[in-house]
Write an enzyme that holds these catalytic residues in place. Structure first.
Site, short mmCIF file in Angstrom:
data_model
loop_
_atom_site.label_atom_id
_atom_site.label_comp_id
_atom_site.label_asym_id
_atom_site.label_seq_id
_atom_site.Cartn_x
_atom_site.Cartn_y
_atom_site.Cartn_z
CB THR A 1 9.12 -17.05 -19.52
OG1 THR A 1 9.65 -18.33 -19.89
CG2 THR A 1 9.50 -16.01 -20.55
CB CYS B 1 -18.48 -9.07 4.06
SG CYS B 1 -18.69 -8.80 5.80
CG HIS C 1 -2.91 -4.67 -8.67
ND1 HIS C 1 -4.15 -4.52 -8.07
CD2 HIS C 1 -2.28 -5.65 -7.98
CE1 HIS C 1 -4.24 -5.39 -7.06
NE2 HIS C 1 -3.13 -6.08 -6.99
CD GLN D 1 -3.09 -0.68 0.09
OE1 GLN D 1 -3.34 0.47 -0.27
NE2 GLN D 1 -3.70 -1.73 -0.45
C1 LIG Z 1 -3.06 -5.88 -2.39
C2 LIG Z 1 -2.18 -6.23 -1.26
C3 LIG Z 1 -1.41 -7.40 -1.26
C4 LIG Z 1 -1.49 -8.40 -2.38
O1 LIG Z 1 -0.96 -7.94 -3.59
P1 LIG Z 1 -1.38 -8.68 -4.95
O2 LIG Z 1 -0.50 -8.06 -5.99
O3 LIG Z 1 -2.82 -8.36 -5.19
O4 LIG Z 1 -1.10 -10.13 -4.77
C5 LIG Z 1 -0.58 -7.64 -0.19
N1 LIG Z 1 -0.49 -6.78 0.84
C6 LIG Z 1 -1.21 -5.65 0.88
C7 LIG Z 1 -1.04 -4.70 2.03
C8 LIG Z 1 -2.08 -5.33 -0.16
O5 LIG Z 1 -2.80 -4.21 -0.11
#
Ligand SMILES: *Cc1c(COP(=O)(O)O)cnc(C)c1O
Length: 395
Positions: free
Chosen positions: A237, A324, A201, A179
């Site tokens: 890969t 949820c 992402h 985050q």
């Molecule tokens: C989204 C998130 C993850 C997981 O990341 P992904 O790329 O979706 O596997 C791990 N830790 C935190 C704090 C996240 O917000």
């Protein structure tokens, strides 16, 4: 109006990230392990991306391993540190009760194979105390894992102080910075971090790609077996298009951190002030030591799921920040960890905004959430009991 306010779940890809990917989805498709020219072109791109990502984190390129996302990076970080600890019969790990499940579930697995984990309490402000990390250290502690910023309530942890303690005691320090990366200025060296996970992402890059920083000399264990890619630390890969998108997204995010975070934090504070006018609600987590885009509330007398559905009808796309969504009726482990009682933890709402959020959208969210909470309460038997004194208010 339609407002996307779920940036902690995922973000829209930036134009720069999309454009950085396109050539690698099209003309530059070589396998970086191939010795011919197309392969070497891909290999050069891969190593250039590694350098760019390393410079955003203040580390060396060889300290970066590409993974298929934040979850994988967290899994590999914990498993590697556990293997290293076990070699010296150190099988105690310190973490917190409000980590992401990518960390918590990996720790549960390690507990099943003989590791002992101390889960530190999180205070009601959503912040772990560095002194409590120090107090929990034992001669057999091999790893401390504390997230940089929480994904549900946005609170930022005292990472630098925890890093110092870990260094003084010779214990490895992992931080899930999924985050934080691209949103806060990270400096793995200044913070004494040994292992750090990030995911593209969450900062306007593509899904399914992430990176694990591991301090030079720390031997990562590969959790995916196969070829010798990533210096033998991660088989498979390389996803070159995604890695190029991640490098572009992280560079762009890091270049704009100051301007974006001051603009977003001002909108966050306006949103918090607006929502605090709703009776019997409470902000989750410290009002200041939180991610610039995170707003998290509990509202008494309503169900978070109903709130989300009605908000969706009004074009506000938010999250309850609770489990949820995964089909379980258990309230969020994060809200329970900060001491919210079950009935209140069920009435949670997380709005996560970003640089694209407009002031008009902030006003619309305040108005819409206020109306929807009022409407749900007017139909809620729990709210009626609270109002006529048959039940005690918690908030
Ligand atoms: C989204 C998130 C993850 C997981 O990341 P992904 O790329 O979706 O596997 C791990 N830790 C935190 C704090 C996240 O917000």
């Amino acid at each position: 109006m339609q407002v996307y306010a779920d940036n902690a779940a995922t973000t829209k890809m930036s134009r720069a990230a999309i454009e950085a990917m396109l050539p690698y989805l099209d003309e530059i498709y070589g396998n970086p392990s191939s010795l011919h020219t197309p392969g070497q072109r891909a290999k050069n791109a891969l190593e250039e991306a590694r350098e760019r990502i390393a410079s955003c984190l203040g580390c060396e390129p060889r300290e970066i391993t590409f993974t298929a996302g934040g979850s994988e990076a967290d899994n590999q970080a914990l498993i590697s540190a556990a293997h290293l600890g076990a070699r010296h019969s150190k099988k105690h790990i310190i973490s917190t009760a409000f980590e992401h499940h990518a960390v918590l579930h990996t720790l549960k697995k390690l507990e099943k194979v003989g590791f002992e984990v101390t889960y530190l309490d999180v205070h009601s402000d959503g912040i772990v105390r560095a002194a409590e990390v120090e107090a929990a250290l034992r001669p057999d502690t091999c790893l401390v894992s504390v997230m940089y910023a929480n994904n549900e309530i946005g609170t930022i942890q005292p990472i630098e102080a925890i890093g110092q303690i870990c260094r003084q005691h010779g214990v490895l320090f992992h931080s899930d910075a999924v985050q934080a990366a691209g949103h806060l200025v990270l400096d793995v060296k200044a913070d004494n971090i040994d292992l750090l996970a990030l995911s593209a992402h969450k900062f306007h890059g593509p899904k399914g790609v992430g990176a694990l920083y591991a301090k030079r000399g720390l031997a990562l264990s590969s959790i995916i077996e196969g070829g010798a890619q990533e210096r033998g630390k991660r088989a498979g890969t390389e996803n070159i298009p995604a890695i190029m998108g991640m490098a572009a997204a992280l560079e762009e995010a890091c270049a704009n951190i100051q301007t974006h975070s001051s603009q977003t934090a001002a909108q966050r504070d306006k949103l918090i002030a607006g929502l605090q006018k709703i009776p019997h609600c409470a902000l989750n987590g410290d009002p200041h030591k939180r991610l610039p885009g995170n707003v998290s509330f509990c509202f008494e007398g309503i169900e978070g799921e109903s709130l989300l559905l009605l908000l969706d009808d009004q074009g506000v796309y938010a999250s309850s920040g609770s489990a949820c969504t995964s089909g379980s009726l258990d309230p969020s482990h994060v809200l329970l960890a900060i001491g919210r009682p079950h009935e209140v933890a069920h009435g949670s709402l997380r709005l996560t905004i970003d640089a694209a959020t407009t002031d008009a959208e902030v006003d619309y969210m305040i108005k819409t959430v206020t109306e929807v909470v009022e409407r749900l309460r007017s139909m809620s038997p729990v709210w009626r009991d609270l109002q006529n004194g048959k039940r005690q208010y918690v908030l």
